[in-house]
Scaffold this active site. Structure first.
Site, PDB file in Angstrom:
ATOM      1  N   ASP A  30      12.485  30.479 -13.974  1.00 46.60           N
ATOM      2  CA  ASP A  30      13.015  31.667 -14.335  1.00 46.60           C
ATOM      3  C   ASP A  30      13.344  32.637 -13.382  1.00 46.60           C
ATOM      4  O   ASP A  30      14.337  33.405 -13.173  1.00 46.60           O
ATOM      5  CB  ASP A  30      12.131  32.528 -15.560  1.00 46.60           C
ATOM      6  CG  ASP A  30      10.985  32.806 -15.476  1.00 46.60           C
ATOM      7  OD1 ASP A  30      10.225  32.193 -14.412  1.00 46.60           O
ATOM      8  OD2 ASP A  30      10.332  33.543 -16.013  1.00 46.60           O
ATOM      9  N   ASP A 162       9.208  34.859 -20.252  1.00 48.90           N
ATOM     10  CA  ASP A 162       7.961  35.247 -21.475  1.00 48.90           C
ATOM     11  C   ASP A 162       8.502  36.401 -22.286  1.00 48.90           C
ATOM     12  O   ASP A 162       8.217  36.120 -23.509  1.00 48.90           O
ATOM     13  CB  ASP A 162       6.807  35.613 -20.814  1.00 48.90           C
ATOM     14  CG  ASP A 162       6.071  34.543 -19.894  1.00 48.90           C
ATOM     15  OD1 ASP A 162       6.715  33.187 -20.028  1.00 48.90           O
ATOM     16  OD2 ASP A 162       5.292  34.711 -19.325  1.00 48.90           O
TER      17      ASP A 162
END
Length: 353
Positions: A30, A162
């Site tokens: 990410d 997240d």
């Protein structure tokens, strides 16, 4: 259990919650602008928020039995309070004044297990603030504010995975997310499969582990390859000329992105499991974020009948493992795997299964 009323001698104005998440594929991609595939877990963090009786913010965590008072103009607090305070501050920075608040936190999301306890807290707090202050913030903007709070006030150079998962995912689907564009879609789980998640019992702290170092190594690799981020490299052969260890770090990110993209075509449970096994090997050998406890747990799961694949999940250095297993077998597999693992001298626990 103590509640908001007992703690603060008044009633909360709003209650909000957010789930933890487990990442099925796409680890450490990410912050490289790559692709991820999380899903929400049943465990949630809940916050009750009301107005403070004085000129300070007051935060209380049930699980930690910790109380923190913060003068809004003071330097940021430490620990769980840094996340709550960070969320308040980024909302204020976005142009929305926040009065002194009382915030009561309770959570079933395990701390330090790689299941986004911090992001669940951030998203829950931000959802509460959105409701309390009637803010015009959508779920993507909430995730972005949560990421800013963690980076600026908790000292973790995290990607957006997240917070997006805790804000947008559900436990019935996989969330495919392009972390550069934030394009996303909900995908069904592979047919005939369900999920097991087991905590290794080895906690880890992102700020003190090798997480920030790995991020710096990836940035160095991208710079040497002349690209904005490793997401822009699709052929692992292109990293052959890089020095170690950044060659291996880059190879993990490139191959991991390719694994996530294969899922978009719609693959079987055994094919998905094979990708998970390959992901774990890459995290262990190229990214070097596994530890002996995780290795033992993954080894046990991968050797069991009706397990399609297993891998560490989260940043590594401890935390949890996730496995894709035959539908209807999760409880039996989780129980048997945990027994074998704990008999080997560890202290794990079942989180999903």
């Amino acid at each position: 259990m103590m509640d908001f009323q007992q703690r603060f001698k008044t009633s909360p104005e709003v209650i909000a919650s957010a789930p933890g998440r487990v990442n099925l594929l796409g680890e450490h991609t990410d912050y490289n602008d790559g692709f991820v595939l999380p899903t929400a877990i049943p465990q949630r963090t809940t916050v009750a928020i009301g107005f403070s009786a004085d000129d300070r913010h007051h935060f209380y965590s049930v699980e930690l039995n910790e109380s923190v008072a913060v003068v809004p103009a003071d330097s940021p607090p430490q620990g769980f309070a840094s996340y709550v305070y960070g969320c308040i501050r980024v909302v204020e920075t976005a142009g929305h004044p926040v009065p002194p608040l009382a915030v009561f936190v309770t959570s079933s999301v395990p701390i330090g297990s790689g299941l986004s306890s911090s992001a669940a807290l951030e998203v829950a707090v931000l959802r509460g603030l959105r409701s309390l202050l009637q803010l015009d913030l959508d779920d993507v903007k909430l995730a972005q504010l949560g990421q800013q709070a963690e980076m600026q006030y908790a000292g973790v150079s995290c990607g957006i995975l997240d917070q997006m998962a805790c804000s947008l995912a559900d436990s019935e689907h996989m969330l495919f997310l392009d972390t550069r564009t934030l394009d996303r879609q909900l995908l069904p789980f592979p047919t005939g499969a369900e999920m097991v998640v087991i905590d290794s019992g080895v906690a880890r702290s992102l700020a003190t582990s090798g997480y920030n170092q790995r991020r710096a190594e990836c940035e160095a690799a991208a710079h040497q390859l002349g690209v904005k981020a490793l997401r822009d490299v699709t052929d692992p052969q292109q990293v052959a000329s890089l020095p170690e260890p950044i060659r291996r770090r880059a190879r993990h990110v490139i191959t991991e992105n390719n694994r996530v993209l294969k899922v978009l075509a719609g693959i079987s449970a055994p094919e998905f499991g094979a990708l998970m096994n390959a992901s774990h090997a890459s995290l262990r050998d190229d990214y070097e974020v596994s530890v002996p406890a995780l290795e033992r747990l993954v080894e046990i799961l991968q050797a069991m009948p009706d397990v399609f694949g297993a891998r560490l999940t989260g940043a590594g250095f401890g935390g949890a493992c996730v496995a894709l297993v035959a539908a209807g077998q999760a409880q039996a597999i989780a129980t048997n795997a945990l027994n074998l693992y704990n008999r080997a001298g560890y202290n794990g626990r079942i989180l999903v299964g």
